[in-house]
Design an enzyme around this catalytic site. Sequence first.
Site, short mmCIF file in Angstrom:
data_model
loop_
_atom_site.label_atom_id
_atom_site.label_comp_id
_atom_site.label_asym_id
_atom_site.label_seq_id
_atom_site.Cartn_x
_atom_site.Cartn_y
_atom_site.Cartn_z
N ARG A 14 -11.62 12.55 13.35
CA ARG A 14 -11.92 12.38 11.93
C ARG A 14 -13.39 12.09 11.75
NH1 ARG A 14 -7.98 7.77 9.80
NH2 ARG A 14 -10.07 7.02 9.40
N LYS A 54 -6.18 -4.42 11.88
CA LYS A 54 -5.49 -4.99 10.70
C LYS A 54 -4.12 -4.37 10.48
CE LYS A 54 -7.99 -4.48 7.19
NZ LYS A 54 -9.26 -4.03 6.77
N ARG A 98 -20.13 2.57 8.76
CA ARG A 98 -19.01 1.85 8.14
C ARG A 98 -19.05 0.37 8.50
NH1 ARG A 98 -13.78 4.52 10.21
NH2 ARG A 98 -12.65 3.29 8.68
N ARG A 105 -10.70 7.61 19.23
CA ARG A 105 -9.49 7.99 18.49
C ARG A 105 -9.56 9.47 18.08
NH1 ARG A 105 -7.79 4.20 13.49
NH2 ARG A 105 -9.62 5.09 12.50
#
Length: 227
Positions: free
Chosen positions: A160, A19, A171, A127
């Site tokens: 993270r 996004k 999530r 990531r």
Amino acid sequence: MVVPPLLRAVIMGPPGSGKGTVSARIIKHFGVKHLSSGDLLRDNMQKKTEVGILAKSYIDQGQLIPDDIMTQLMLNELKGLGRYNWLLDGFPRTVAQAEALDKECHIDTVIDLDVPFETIKCRLTARWIHPASGRVYNLEFSPPKVQGIDDITGEPLVQRDDDKPETVSKRLKAYDAQTKPVLEYYRKKGLLKSFSGTETNKIWPHIYAFLQTKLPDVSQKDAAIPR
């Protein structure tokens, strides 16, 4: 001269669906104002506004921010964007928020990034970040020169908590449960435009072509080649 109506658009997609990248390209090519609920919340929490303090108390307890707080925050911000084309990102997240938004303004189109959850899991768990600078690496398509080490400072990279495999699964499940009804809400209104794929660069030309039917491309350079 006929003035074209202003565009009121929403972008939706699971965390890690691209996004941010797509929104940045829409801003570059079509000059729309981008309003991200995440950015707005962070800004309010940093400035310790009343809403920011309240929102932080929910986030710290691992709870979702109630609809009325999010709606108030976003609608207040939208009041200042009345004469611009805009793109909402991260809002509405629930049907109640979508209904509250409808009362204030007419949404023209909802861009849905339909990226398979397996692709997102691979993408997010790959990531790693350098905490001090915020530099982001991706082990698949932009890895550090030395695994686990920042290219510039030589300091260790961290993952993270949000990007750890078990958190990513949670999530995505939460997004699915919460947002599926919103997609359905907009589908029934005939406003939902889904773009499916596993790579942002392959999805983007389709989004670009779709938006060109609504707005002119305002980017001067490389206008012929949407990037």
